[in-house]
Design a protein around this motif. Structure first.
Motif, PDB file in Angstrom:
ATOM      1  N   SER A 224       0.832  -0.713   0.036  1.00 20.64           N
ATOM      2  CA  SER A 224       0.125  -0.513  -0.626  1.00 20.64           C
ATOM      3  C   SER A 224       1.150   1.351   0.059  1.00 20.64           C
ATOM      4  CB  SER A 224      -0.927  -0.176   1.087  1.00 20.64           C
ATOM      5  OG  SER A 224      -0.238  -0.231   2.029  1.00 20.64           O
ATOM      6  N   SER A 225       2.347   0.806  -0.240  1.00 10.41           N
ATOM      7  CA  SER A 225       2.849   2.015  -0.418  1.00 10.41           C
ATOM      8  C   SER A 225       2.679   2.932  -1.578  1.00 10.41           C
ATOM      9  CB  SER A 225       4.395   1.670  -1.002  1.00 10.41           C
ATOM     10  OG  SER A 225       4.363   1.415  -2.120  1.00 10.41           O
ATOM     11  N   ARG A 226       2.213   2.732  -2.150  1.00 10.00           N
ATOM     12  CA  ARG A 226       1.117   3.868  -3.834  1.00 10.00           C
ATOM     13  C   ARG A 226      -0.219   4.209  -3.409  1.00 10.00           C
ATOM     14  NH1 ARG A 226       3.201   1.009  -9.019  1.00 10.00           N
ATOM     15  NH2 ARG A 226       5.446   1.335  -7.752  1.00 10.00           N
ATOM     16  N   GLN A 227      -0.464   5.078  -4.286  1.00  9.44           N
ATOM     17  CA  GLN A 227      -1.879   5.497  -3.804  1.00  9.44           C
ATOM     18  C   GLN A 227      -2.757   4.206  -5.006  1.00  9.44           C
ATOM     19  OE1 GLN A 227      -1.960   9.689  -5.693  1.00  9.44           O
ATOM     20  NE2 GLN A 227      -2.851  10.522  -3.909  1.00  9.44           N
ATOM     21  N   GLY A 228      -4.095   4.605  -3.820  1.00  8.40           N
ATOM     22  CA  GLY A 228      -5.139   4.301  -4.873  1.00  8.40           C
ATOM     23  C   GLY A 228      -5.541   2.179  -3.972  1.00  8.40           C
ATOM     24  N   LYS A 229      -5.959   1.787  -4.415  1.00  7.96           N
ATOM     25  CA  LYS A 229      -5.894   0.310  -3.991  1.00  7.96           C
ATOM     26  C   LYS A 229      -4.719  -1.246  -3.886  1.00  7.96           C
ATOM     27  CE  LYS A 229      -8.491  -4.406  -5.507  1.00  7.96           C
ATOM     28  NZ  LYS A 229      -8.803  -5.125  -6.389  1.00  7.96           N
ATOM     29  N   PRO A 230      -4.499  -1.552  -2.751  1.00  9.79           N
ATOM     30  CA  PRO A 230      -3.327  -2.396  -2.795  1.00  9.79           C
ATOM     31  C   PRO A 230      -2.944  -3.185  -3.861  1.00  9.79           C
ATOM     32  CG  PRO A 230      -4.305  -1.237  -0.301  1.00  9.79           C
ATOM     33  CD  PRO A 230      -5.051  -1.081  -1.013  1.00  9.79           C
ATOM     34  N   ALA A 231      -1.973  -3.081  -3.875  1.00  5.52           N
ATOM     35  CA  ALA A 231      -1.373  -4.654  -4.901  1.00  5.52           C
ATOM     36  C   ALA A 231      -0.785  -5.384  -4.420  1.00  5.52           C
ATOM     37  CB  ALA A 231      -0.556  -3.533  -6.464  1.00  5.52           C
ATOM     38  N   THR A 232      -1.170  -7.064  -4.761  1.00  4.10           N
ATOM     39  CA  THR A 232      -1.043  -7.863  -3.879  1.00  4.10           C
ATOM     40  C   THR A 232       0.639  -8.193  -4.485  1.00  4.10           C
ATOM     41  OG1 THR A 232      -2.871  -8.771  -4.625  1.00  4.10           O
ATOM     42  CG2 THR A 232      -0.744 -10.736  -4.644  1.00  4.10           C
ATOM     43  N   LEU A 233       1.432  -8.615  -4.047  1.00  3.90           N
ATOM     44  CA  LEU A 233       2.741  -8.641  -4.375  1.00  3.90           C
ATOM     45  C   LEU A 233       2.948 -10.373  -4.416  1.00  3.90           C
ATOM     46  CD1 LEU A 233       4.490  -7.086  -0.873  1.00  3.90           C
ATOM     47  CD2 LEU A 233       3.786  -6.520  -2.982  1.00  3.90           C
ATOM     48  N   TYR A 234       3.827 -10.886  -5.156  1.00  2.19           N
ATOM     49  CA  TYR A 234       4.376 -11.407  -5.881  1.00  2.19           C
ATOM     50  C   TYR A 234       6.069 -11.456  -5.203  1.00  2.19           C
ATOM     51  CZ  TYR A 234      -0.174 -11.089  -8.146  1.00  2.19           C
ATOM     52  OH  TYR A 234      -1.443 -10.950  -8.627  1.00  2.19           O
ATOM     53  N   THR A 235       5.977 -13.690  -6.156  1.00  2.00           N
ATOM     54  CA  THR A 235       7.425 -13.581  -5.542  1.00  2.00           C
ATOM     55  C   THR A 235       7.832 -14.546  -7.023  1.00  2.00           C
ATOM     56  OG1 THR A 235       9.105 -14.542  -4.453  1.00  2.00           O
ATOM     57  CG2 THR A 235       6.872 -15.673  -3.959  1.00  2.00           C
ATOM     58  N   LEU A 236       8.880 -15.184  -6.756  1.00  2.00           N
ATOM     59  CA  LEU A 236       9.465 -16.439  -7.604  1.00  2.00           C
ATOM     60  C   LEU A 236       9.117 -17.626  -7.635  1.00  2.00           C
ATOM     61  CD1 LEU A 236      13.102 -15.903  -8.695  1.00  2.00           C
ATOM     62  CD2 LEU A 236      11.456 -15.728 -10.417  1.00  2.00           C
ATOM     63  N   GLY A 237       9.069 -18.387  -8.671  1.00  2.00           N
ATOM     64  CA  GLY A 237       8.054 -19.643  -7.973  1.00  2.00           C
ATOM     65  C   GLY A 237       9.394 -20.656  -7.714  1.00  2.00           C
ATOM     66  N   ALA A 238       9.329 -21.898  -7.099  1.00  2.00           N
ATOM     67  CA  ALA A 238      10.461 -22.223  -6.592  1.00  2.00           C
ATOM     68  C   ALA A 238      11.730 -22.993  -7.610  1.00  2.00           C
ATOM     69  CB  ALA A 238       9.838 -23.725  -5.241  1.00  2.00           C
ATOM     70  N   GLU A 239      11.005 -23.605  -8.745  1.00  2.00           N
ATOM     71  CA  GLU A 239      11.363 -23.895 -10.090  1.00  2.00           C
ATOM     72  C   GLU A 239      11.773 -23.257 -10.123  1.00  2.00           C
ATOM     73  OE1 GLU A 239       7.598 -22.928 -11.606  1.00  2.00           O
ATOM     74  OE2 GLU A 239       8.375 -23.697  -9.636  1.00  2.00           O
ATOM     75  N   LEU A 240      12.042 -21.924 -10.319  1.00  4.94           N
ATOM     76  CA  LEU A 240      13.261 -21.101 -11.073  1.00  4.94           C
ATOM     77  C   LEU A 240      14.137 -20.444 -10.132  1.00  4.94           C
ATOM     78  CD1 LEU A 240      11.314 -18.948 -13.282  1.00  4.94           C
ATOM     79  CD2 LEU A 240      12.840 -20.661 -13.739  1.00  4.94           C
ATOM     80  N   GLU A 241      13.969 -20.216  -8.714  1.00  3.22           N
ATOM     81  CA  GLU A 241      14.755 -20.146  -6.998  1.00  3.22           C
ATOM     82  C   GLU A 241      15.837 -20.867  -7.650  1.00  3.22           C
ATOM     83  OE1 GLU A 241      12.779 -20.117  -4.038  1.00  3.22           O
ATOM     84  OE2 GLU A 241      11.944 -17.237  -4.301  1.00  3.22           O
ATOM     85  N   ASN A 242      16.001 -23.084  -7.474  1.00  7.22           N
ATOM     86  CA  ASN A 242      17.258 -23.720  -7.622  1.00  7.22           C
ATOM     87  C   ASN A 242      17.972 -22.991  -8.837  1.00  7.22           C
ATOM     88  OD1 ASN A 242      16.076 -23.917  -4.458  1.00  7.22           O
ATOM     89  ND2 ASN A 242      14.276 -25.040  -5.517  1.00  7.22           N
ATOM     90  N   THR A 243      17.227 -22.472  -9.768  1.00  2.96           N
ATOM     91  CA  THR A 243      18.243 -22.938 -10.610  1.00  2.96           C
ATOM     92  C   THR A 243      19.760 -21.883 -10.781  1.00  2.96           C
ATOM     93  OG1 THR A 243      17.158 -20.728 -12.184  1.00  2.96           O
ATOM     94  CG2 THR A 243      16.029 -23.552 -12.924  1.00  2.96           C
ATOM     95  N   ASN A 244      21.068 -22.672 -11.635  1.00  6.24           N
ATOM     96  CA  ASN A 244      21.271 -21.683 -12.037  1.00  6.24           C
ATOM     97  C   ASN A 244      21.709 -21.211 -12.592  1.00  6.24           C
ATOM     98  OD1 ASN A 244      22.771 -22.582  -8.781  1.00  6.24           O
ATOM     99  ND2 ASN A 244      23.215 -24.586 -10.056  1.00  6.24           N
ATOM    100  N   GLU A 245      21.627 -20.997 -13.712  1.00  4.45           N
ATOM    101  CA  GLU A 245      21.086 -19.929 -15.172  1.00  4.45           C
ATOM    102  C   GLU A 245      21.389 -18.795 -14.676  1.00  4.45           C
ATOM    103  OE1 GLU A 245      18.363 -21.633 -17.623  1.00  4.45           O
ATOM    104  OE2 GLU A 245      18.270 -23.031 -16.952  1.00  4.45           O
TER     105      GLU A 245
END
Length: 75
Positions: free
Chosen positions: A54-75
């Motif tokens: 809710s750091s910006r004006q208007g409706k609070p935005a949903t936050l997202y994160t990386l899926g687990a399968e990409l967090e573990n890649t070394n690319e």
């Protein structure tokens, strides 16, 4: 490159931040609705968190994160 922008945005990010990063990095302007549908599809690499930004004006935005399968890649 597909997830480079997500790593640059930190552990949690707004879809609008990811779209802005992609637009700048690729030198294009994507349509918001199309980008949202693509990012939230079943084969997407991001997942929704239970947190809101809710750091910006208007409706609070949903936050997202990386899926687990990409967090573990070394690319």
């Amino acid at each position: 490159f597909r997830y480079l922008g997500v790593k640059a945005l930190g552990d949690e990010f707004r879809l609008s931040d990811l779209q802005e990063f992609q637009d700048v990095a690729c030198g294009i302007s994507t349509h918001r609705d199309q980008f949202r549908r693509q990012m939230l599809s079943n084969d997407s690499f991001i997942i929704e968190t239970d947190k809101q930004d809710s750091s910006r004006q208007g409706k609070p935005a949903t936050l997202y994160t990386l899926g687990a399968e990409l967090e573990n890649t070394n690319e």
